[in-house]
Structure formats: C-alpha cells, structure tokens
Design an enzyme around this catalytic site. Structure first.
Site, PDB file in Angstrom:
ATOM      1  N   ALA A 238       1.210  -0.921   0.094  1.00  0.00           N
ATOM      2  CA  ALA A 238      -0.073  -0.324  -0.054  1.00  0.00           C
ATOM      3  C   ALA A 238       0.812   1.532   0.062  1.00  0.00           C
ATOM      4  O   ALA A 238       2.519   1.259   0.609  1.00  0.00           O
ATOM      5  CB  ALA A 238      -1.132  -0.040   1.360  1.00  0.00           C
ATOM      6  N   LYS A 239       0.111   2.215  -0.527  1.00  0.00           N
ATOM      7  CA  LYS A 239       0.715   4.035  -0.262  1.00  0.00           C
ATOM      8  C   LYS A 239       0.316   5.009   0.083  1.00  0.00           C
ATOM      9  O   LYS A 239      -1.372   5.195  -0.676  1.00  0.00           O
ATOM     10  CB  LYS A 239       1.966   4.371  -2.003  1.00  0.00           C
ATOM     11  CG  LYS A 239       3.126   4.924  -1.201  1.00  0.00           C
ATOM     12  CD  LYS A 239       4.038   3.699  -0.551  1.00  0.00           C
ATOM     13  CE  LYS A 239       5.630   5.129  -0.189  1.00  0.00           C
ATOM     14  NZ  LYS A 239       6.252   4.180   0.795  1.00  0.00           N
ATOM     15  N   GLY A 240       0.312   5.932   0.252  1.00  0.00           N
ATOM     16  CA  GLY A 240      -0.558   6.595   0.839  1.00  0.00           C
ATOM     17  C   GLY A 240       0.379   8.317   0.593  1.00  0.00           C
ATOM     18  O   GLY A 240       1.870   8.334   0.496  1.00  0.00           O
ATOM     19  N   ASP A 279       7.162   8.180   5.694  1.00  0.00           N
ATOM     20  CA  ASP A 279       8.203   7.984   3.458  1.00  0.00           C
ATOM     21  C   ASP A 279       8.620   9.492   3.687  1.00  0.00           C
ATOM     22  O   ASP A 279       8.312  10.269   4.682  1.00  0.00           O
ATOM     23  CB  ASP A 279       7.070   7.644   3.069  1.00  0.00           C
ATOM     24  CG  ASP A 279       7.366   7.188   1.414  1.00  0.00           C
ATOM     25  OD1 ASP A 279       7.299   8.346   0.697  1.00  0.00           O
ATOM     26  OD2 ASP A 279       8.148   6.072   1.736  1.00  0.00           O
TER      27      ASP A 279
END
Length: 549
Positions: A238-240, A279
């Site tokens: 996943a990533k946001g 991040d």
C-alpha cells in the site's frame, strides 16, 4: 534532484497591472515560479505553441481580443494548459461563463492579493493534474514495465498478469485545512492505494510532497507488494500521500492537515486492514498524530494502526535507521560476493535524508571512505573523504547541506559519475537513465530510493558489469522493522535492539541469497530476479485463495 519551478505565462497589456501581478507572485513564499509576460494575445498564442507553459494568467481585454473570445482562442491553441483569468471586469455572469468555457478560476484585479493569487495558482495546478492523467506517471509506467518484464521471464498466466498490473483498491480525496491565521483555507489532494489484499493487511508509507499523484502512489504500492513478498512478510503493498509541500507548513498546520487526512481515509486503515508508516515528508510525529486521531475515533488507543511512531507510544527500537542499516547489511553481502573489501573502499551517497545519512554513517563505521554526498540543495566532493559526523550535524542544524565547507562543489549529475566503489542512490526516482548509465564509474550500485534506475539503464549497467542492488531488496529494511513493530504492538511486548538487528539481518540476507541464486541460475539481472521471487510468492497465494464467487 531539484524540483522545477512552475512556468507561468502572464498575458497582460497594462504595464502597471503587469508589475503588480509580478510583485504579488514574488511575495508568496509558497510559490516557486518563473513568469514570462507578454502584452497581447498574438504573442501569448505564439508562446503557447512552443509549449513548456504550466499555467496561463490571462487578462480578457487585450488590444487584439476582448472578453470570452480571448479565452476561446487560448483554449483552442492549448486546451491542456489551465487558465486563470485575471481581469478588471467584476461581472458575475461573465465569470460564470468563463468557468463554463474552461477557465479554472476568475480573479478580479481590484480584489487581488498575494495570498489569493498564490492559492488560486496552486489549486489550479492540483486540479489540472487530477483532471488530467493521474495514472499517467513516469514512476507508475516504470513499475508496470518492470513487472511485465519479470512476468514475461516467468511465463506468468495472463489472468494474473492483468490482475496485478493495477491496484486492487484506490481512494482519492480532496479536503480542506485551516492556515494558522484562520483566514485562509487550503484544499489539497490526498491518496491511499492498496495494491494487493490477498496476503494479509496492506502496508506502506505516507508521503507529503508537492508532486505526489495517483500514479506515483500506485507505483510505490506495487513495489511494496513485491518487497513484502520477497521478505516473506504477511502484508500486501500500500502507499499514501498528500500533494502538499510540508516545508511551507507550521507545526500546527501540519498537525491539522494530518488529522484531517486521517479522517478521510479512516474507513480503509486499521491494524488488521492497512497500516501506514512514515515516508518522504513525514516522520514519527506525523505517525503519532495519525495514531491519536484514529484512536479517538474508535474510542481506545490502537498503537498498531501505524508503524514508525515514537518508541514511547509503542514504536520499535531501531525503526528510524532501519532502511539505511538494512541497505548496508546488503552492501556488505554484495561486497563479499564481488570480492570487494569494504575497509578502504570509496562511496558516493546521493540523498542525505533519513536513508542516505544513516547509510553513510554505517558505511563509514565499516571503514568506507565517503568521497561524495549530495542532497537537493548541493553536491559535495572530497577525494580525501568527508566527515559523516560533521555532515550530519550541519544538516541537522540547517536542514540542508548547502553551505557545508567542502573542498569541491559539483553538479548533481557529476556526483553520480564520480569514480567510486559504491554508489548509493537514496534520493528520488529516475536518477540513472539511458543518458548517464554509461558514465557511471562504480562497481556496486545500491538503491535506497524507490525507482532510481530506469529499465533501459538497467540493461546498460548489466552490460558494463555493474552489480545492482535493486530497490525492492535494498530498501526493504524499513518495512521489515515496521513488521517487527506491528508484531510487537499486536502482542503487547517489546524486543531488544539486538534482537531487532539480528532478525533484520537474517531476513534481508535470506532474501539476498535467494535473489542472487535465482539471478545466477537463470542468467537474470538482480532486479528481475528479485521481482520474480516476490511475484512468485504472490502468484502462489492468489492461486491458493481462488476467485470469489
């Protein structure tokens, strides 16, 4: 490594108004732009034909055109370039017609202020990107190309290939937050992408950066899937991200932004659903705010909803430096494979954020001489060796390396081409391309950043015999220790730092050995071998679970 300023075209025939607008643009500290001004529509159209314009600031009444005809002619020549109308005509009906005809905003000059003009430009650019090709990102194209190359070598079933080419779940949001003066409300775009839900909860960081878009986040989520599978972690990728420049925000604004973003994605995150982490542009403090906001909503404290949070709130020892430490564990293993003695070897480190600074420190502790370092502000070279301790202290104080007293300042491109044993890429994507791959002078290329090397450059590096430690292996230390933190949170226990280091090294070296064995047996480059290792595990899980209904 440096972000390009926004290219604005100002079409305004009144010299006084032109000067005023230029001053207002210069007064906005959040707006990095270069402005080209012309005094009539004909010159403006000529400039648009040459391309390279990000946004047009357009006066409707010009010597050679009037009112909506002006807008129509601009849209005809450059339909993809967003237009903000700046006019003396305070006419509601005209404003409505202009917006209907494709203008992104309509600003009356007599009401114009630096804040409102800068905000209109920023939001217009964000809207234009959202309306345009959100998926059409160089990073996402690279991630898909890498996957398709590995799938071809694997002979992957076409059904699985199509299924894994795009994320399984995507959430895109726009939301407001107050500036400190409470007079301004900024609206920004945010994302959360879950690439694969078959392996367990999804896992991936949240980045704050002014260039974040859906394609970039989707690429990072895809890479996280392969990375977790390669490490044998029970997560999907996943990533946001939020499209905002965090350096322009106060601490209070950053907290309000984070808490609002959390409420926008709260239904799809959770310790058993999707676990965010820090991040680019975020840190343990941001994770603490996210955890607190989530916990307030569910009515009790949930430490395991995020990783990378402060140790006092249930974070793991060793998490902050985990990516840099893991990269150096793998550099050691690569050096042993190559017969390279680290003590006395030379290294260049591109990027001096969390990953780059820790990698430089751990390399220096092993006797490696750091002869070049760069960040977004500058690139430094000293053949005798730079002091990592002094660099870190300077960066902590000034937040950048610019101004550090080094014998030689070099261009960012030159930094990558310095003669060294180890080149560490810990900055941004697309740093090694077909244009410069033939000029690299290293034996070992270690990727701490995501997607720093293009597919074409990979082929050149392999032909030249440069050993590449690919990103999905090289920077996997962060997600591995995040997994440790999640396990500790779910079980309400705490591991010692020695336990964490030992477990981290064991997992990374196992993945390295499996990748190297496959690469040598099948005559593959390390990146393709690592991808096949990860994709094979995902494929097995997909086939075992079957399809519902």
């Amino acid at each position: 490594m440096q972000d390009s300023p926004v290219q604005l075209l100002l079409v305004e025939d009144n010299p006084m108004h032109r000067e005023l607008i230029m001053k207002l643009l210069g007064d906005d500290p959040q707006l990095r732009c270069e402005v080209e001004a012309v005094g009539n529509l004909a010159d403006g159209l000529t400039r648009l034909v040459k391309q390279g314009v990000d946004l047009v600031l357009l006066d409707l009444v010009l010597p050679d055109s009037e009112e909506l005809e002006t807008l129509f002619r601009v849209r005809l020549v450059a339909p993809q370039v967003p237009v903000v109308v700046l006019t003396s005509l305070d006419d509601v009906k005209l404003a409505a017609r202009a917006v209907e005809s494709g203008a992104y905003d309509y600003l009356v000059k007599s009401h114009l202020k630096s804040v409102s003009l800068g905000r209109a430009i920023r939001y217009t650019l964000s809207r234009a990107r959202a309306r345009g090709g959100e998926w059409d990102s160089p990073m996402f194209r690279l991630a898909q190309q890498q996957f398709l190359k590995a799938a071809q070598y694997m002979g992957l079933d076409d059904n699985l290939r199509q299924r894994l080419l795009f994320p399984q779940r995507t959430q895109m949001v726009s939301f407001p937050f107050f500036r400190d003066d409470r007079a301004q409300v900024e609206t920004v775009f945010g994302y959360r992408v879950q690439h694969l839900l078959s392996m367990g909860p999804t896992k991936g960081g949240i980045r704050y950066h002014e260039d974040v878009d859906l394609g970039e986040v989707a690429a990072l989520a895809m890479w996280m899937t392969w990375k977790c599978a390669l490490m044998k972690l029970p997560f999907g990728g996943a990533k946001g991200g939020v499209r905002v420049d965090p350096t322009t925000l106060s601490d209070r604004e950053l907290q309000r932004l984070t808490r609002r973003y959390t409420t926008e994605i709260i239904d799809i995150i959770g310790p058993d659903k999707d676990i965010p982490a820090p991040d680019l542009g975020t840190d343990e403090r941001v994770m603490a705010w996210l955890m607190d906001t989530y916990s307030q909503q569910v009515g009790h404290t949930v430490p395991a909803v995020v990783t990378g949070k402060p140790v006092v709130l249930g974070g793991s020892l060793g998490r902050k430096e985990a990516t840099g430490r893991g990269l150096v564990y793998l550099i050691e293993a690569s050096a042993r494979h190559l017969g390279l003695q680290l003590s006395g070897a030379t290294a260049v480190v591109q990027g001096f954020g969390n990953v780059g600074s820790h990698a430089a420190r751990f390399l220096a502790e092993r006797g490696v001489k750091i002869i070049g370092v760069g960040d977004a502000s500058t690139a430094l070279h000293d053949e005798a060796g730079l002091s990592v301790e002094a660099l870190t202290a300077y960066a902590d104080e000034h937040r950048r390396l610019q101004g550090f007293p080094a014998p030689e300042i070099v261009d960012h491109d030159e930094l990558l081409e310095l003669d060294c044993d180890i080149l560490v890429l810990a900055a941004l994507q697309n740093q090694v391309t077909v244009e410069n791959a033939a000029r690299l002078e290293c034996r070992l290329l270690a990727e701490g950043a995501n997607g720093p090397t293009t597919l074409e450059a990979d082929d050149i590096l392999q032909e030249r015999g440069i050993f590449v430690l690919p990103d999905i292996l090289g920077n996997a230390g962060g997600v591995t220790v995040s997994y440790f933190e999640w396990v500790q949170g779910m079980q309400n226990l705490m591991w010692s730092l020695d336990e964490i280091h030992e477990r981290l090294q064991a997992i990374l070296l196992d993945a390295f050995q499996r990748t190297l064995t496959r690469a040598e047996a099948q005559h593959l480059d390390m990146r393709t071998a690592a991808l096949i290792e990860g994709i094979s595990r995902v494929t097995e899980a997909k086939l075992m679970r079957g399809i519902f209904p």
